[in-house]
Design an enzyme around this catalytic site. Structure first.
Site, PDB file in Angstrom:
ATOM      1  N   ASP A 166       0.952  -1.300  -0.142  1.00 29.93           N
ATOM      2  CA  ASP A 166       0.065   0.142   0.020  1.00 29.93           C
ATOM      3  C   ASP A 166       1.046   1.317   0.200  1.00 29.93           C
ATOM      4  OD1 ASP A 166      -2.421   1.706   0.480  1.00 29.93           O
ATOM      5  OD2 ASP A 166      -1.610   1.751   2.622  1.00 29.93           O
ATOM      6  N   LEU A 167       0.399   2.508  -0.484  1.00 32.41           N
ATOM      7  CA  LEU A 167       1.361   3.459  -0.404  1.00 32.41           C
ATOM      8  C   LEU A 167       1.267   4.551   0.708  1.00 32.41           C
ATOM      9  CD1 LEU A 167       3.001   5.441  -2.207  1.00 32.41           C
ATOM     10  CD2 LEU A 167       1.336   6.456  -3.336  1.00 32.41           C
ATOM     11  N   ASP A 168      -0.156   5.089   1.011  1.00 31.34           N
ATOM     12  CA  ASP A 168      -0.274   6.137   2.050  1.00 31.34           C
ATOM     13  C   ASP A 168      -0.319   5.344   3.375  1.00 31.34           C
ATOM     14  OD1 ASP A 168      -0.891   8.131   0.052  1.00 31.34           O
ATOM     15  OD2 ASP A 168      -2.853   7.400  -0.152  1.00 31.34           O
ATOM     16  N   SER A 180      -2.220   0.681  -4.332  1.00 31.67           N
ATOM     17  CA  SER A 180      -2.934   1.766  -3.948  1.00 31.67           C
ATOM     18  C   SER A 180      -4.098   2.441  -4.315  1.00 31.67           C
ATOM     19  CB  SER A 180      -1.855   2.757  -3.799  1.00 31.67           C
ATOM     20  OG  SER A 180      -2.469   4.157  -3.226  1.00 31.67           O
ATOM     21  N   ALA A 181      -5.095   2.676  -3.282  1.00 32.94           N
ATOM     22  CA  ALA A 181      -6.387   3.104  -3.884  1.00 32.94           C
ATOM     23  C   ALA A 181      -6.269   4.521  -4.359  1.00 32.94           C
ATOM     24  CB  ALA A 181      -7.306   3.381  -2.435  1.00 32.94           C
ATOM     25  N   LYS A 198     -10.735  -1.519  -1.582  1.00 31.14           N
ATOM     26  CA  LYS A 198     -10.431  -2.315  -0.350  1.00 31.14           C
ATOM     27  C   LYS A 198     -11.772  -2.218   0.422  1.00 31.14           C
ATOM     28  CE  LYS A 198      -5.658  -1.015  -0.919  1.00 31.14           C
ATOM     29  NZ  LYS A 198      -4.497  -0.421  -0.298  1.00 31.14           N
ATOM     30  N   THR A 238       1.091  10.358   3.559  1.00 37.18           N
ATOM     31  CA  THR A 238       0.370  11.663   2.928  1.00 37.18           C
ATOM     32  C   THR A 238      -0.901  11.804   3.760  1.00 37.18           C
ATOM     33  OG1 THR A 238      -0.413   9.572   1.903  1.00 37.18           O
ATOM     34  CG2 THR A 238       1.167  11.091   0.610  1.00 37.18           C
ATOM     35  N   LYS A 250      -8.850   6.590   5.970  1.00 31.49           N
ATOM     36  CA  LYS A 250      -7.686   5.770   5.737  1.00 31.49           C
ATOM     37  C   LYS A 250      -7.989   4.724   4.697  1.00 31.49           C
ATOM     38  CE  LYS A 250      -4.545   7.814   9.065  1.00 31.49           C
ATOM     39  NZ  LYS A 250      -3.509   7.289  10.213  1.00 31.49           N
ATOM     40  N   GLU A 307       0.477  -3.415   4.481  1.00 29.09           N
ATOM     41  CA  GLU A 307      -0.854  -2.477   4.738  1.00 29.09           C
ATOM     42  C   GLU A 307      -0.894  -1.704   6.102  1.00 29.09           C
ATOM     43  OE1 GLU A 307      -3.496  -0.902   3.767  1.00 29.09           O
ATOM     44  OE2 GLU A 307      -3.560  -1.545   1.937  1.00 29.09           O
ATOM     45  N   ASP A 308      -1.492  -0.661   6.272  1.00 28.31           N
ATOM     46  CA  ASP A 308      -1.627   0.139   7.528  1.00 28.31           C
ATOM     47  C   ASP A 308      -3.028   0.323   7.556  1.00 28.31           C
ATOM     48  OD1 ASP A 308      -2.188   2.129   5.343  1.00 28.31           O
ATOM     49  OD2 ASP A 308      -1.924   3.647   6.840  1.00 28.31           O
TER      50      ASP A 308
HETATM   51  C1  BG6 Z   1      -5.847   5.910  -0.137  1.00 28.84           C
HETATM   52  C2  BG6 Z   1      -5.798   6.734   1.378  1.00 28.84           C
HETATM   53  O1  BG6 Z   1      -4.379   5.491  -0.128  1.00 28.84           O
HETATM   54  O2  BG6 Z   1      -5.924   6.705  -1.247  1.00 28.84           O
HETATM   55  C3  BG6 Z   1      -7.109   7.619   1.414  1.00 28.84           C
HETATM   56  O3  BG6 Z   1      -5.402   6.064   2.381  1.00 28.84           O
HETATM   57  C4  BG6 Z   1      -7.530   8.246   0.038  1.00 28.84           C
HETATM   58  O4  BG6 Z   1      -7.108   8.237   2.589  1.00 28.84           O
HETATM   59  C5  BG6 Z   1      -7.236   7.099  -1.122  1.00 28.84           C
HETATM   60  O5  BG6 Z   1      -8.823   8.695   0.153  1.00 28.84           O
HETATM   61  C6  BG6 Z   1      -7.642   7.921  -2.353  1.00 28.84           C
HETATM   62  O6  BG6 Z   1      -6.607   8.825  -2.699  1.00 28.84           O
HETATM   63  P1  BG6 Z   1      -6.631   9.926  -4.034  1.00 28.84           P
HETATM   64  O7  BG6 Z   1      -5.389  10.284  -3.817  1.00 28.84           O
HETATM   65  O8  BG6 Z   1      -6.964   9.141  -5.103  1.00 28.84           O
HETATM   66  O9  BG6 Z   1      -7.679  11.071  -3.412  1.00 28.84           O
HETATM   67 MG    MG Z   2      -2.792   3.070   3.445  1.00 28.43          MG
END
Ligand code: BG6
Ligand code: MG
Length: 217
Positions: free
Chosen positions: A9-11, A114-115, A145, A17, A45, A169-170
């Site tokens: 996962d990224l964030d 990552s989402a 997810k 972020t 998150k 993952e966090d």
């Molecule tokens: C996830 C974050 O990685 O990405 C979420 O944990 C965030 O908080 C989601 O809403 C979507 O991100 P973005 O950059 O497409 O708005």
């Molecule tokens: Mg995350």
């Protein structure tokens, strides 16, 4: 198990972020006339941009039509991008890059799951795009997810079977997604929140491929 790939996962795993998401969402809440706290932010998150907005509106007790929602989501993202575009490699979480490099050295494949639709920009700012053999982001999936789609797509792109994959993952939804994909999962953060993971670590500092292999024996 034999570990052939690690999916990240990224964030909250590679970079923090969440603080920028929070500042940008809080701005929207202020504009709508209510307070949005860091505690409320926890619920966002791992959740998609639109779902995040819906949670924010729920906190403020506000209903909006689709056009109104689209407008606010776009405004939030433009604001968020201002922070993201200023990021530097200094903002990588401790030892995350070193762990990715170690995986490469040991011939273990890596993928991002990552989402975030902004993932490519973030990887570019952190100068780590080339450390991933596959990148699956919010633009490439239809189900969020805890659905396993994002990680299954990652494994497929790497051409590795899910039972040879480990996910980092966090967020609870991310851990559920990894387990639903038939993968092992390492939680990054608190065991109180990430108890379903196979192992929970506070971060990559002091962690290594040997420790990973040992913990999954
Ligand atoms: C996830 C974050 O990685 O990405 C979420 O944990 C965030 O908080 C989601 O809403 C979507 O991100 P973005 O950059 O497409 O708005
Ligand atoms: Mg995350």
């Amino acid at each position: 198990m034999e570990i052939k790939a690690c999916l990240f996962d990224l964030d909250g795993v590679i970079v923090d972020t969440a603080k920028y998401h929070f500042i940008a969402w809080r701005e929207i809440a202020h504009e709508l006339g209510f307070e949005f706290t860091e505690h409320d932010n926890e619920r966002l998150k791992g959740v998609s941009r639109m779902r995040s907005l819906e949670i924010l509106l729920e906190v403020g007790g506000i209903t909006l039509d689709e056009t109104g929602k689209e407008r606010l989501a776009e405004k939030k993202n433009n604001d968020y991008l201002q922070y993201i575009l200023k990021m530097t490699p200094d903002e990588l979480l401790p030892s995350a890059k070193e762990f990715l490099l170690e995986l490469h050295k040991k011939g273990i494949k890596t993928a991002l799951g990552s989402a975030s639709k902004n993932a490519p920009v973030i990887l570019d700012r952190l100068q780590i795009t080339n450390l991933f053999d596959a990148i699956i982001d919010g633009n490439k999936v239809t189900k969020a997810k805890p659905d396993p789609e994002i990680f299954l797509k990652g494994a497929e792109e790497l051409n590795i079977s899910p039972d040879n994959c480990v996910v980092f993952e966090d967020a609870e939804a991310g851990i559920e997604a990894a387990l639903a994909a038939g993968m092992k999962c390492i939680g990054i953060g608190s065991p109180l929140i990430l108890g379903k993971a196979n192992l929970v670590i506070p971060g990559f500092e002091g962690f290594s491929v040997d420790k990973l292999v040992e913990s999954l024996k």
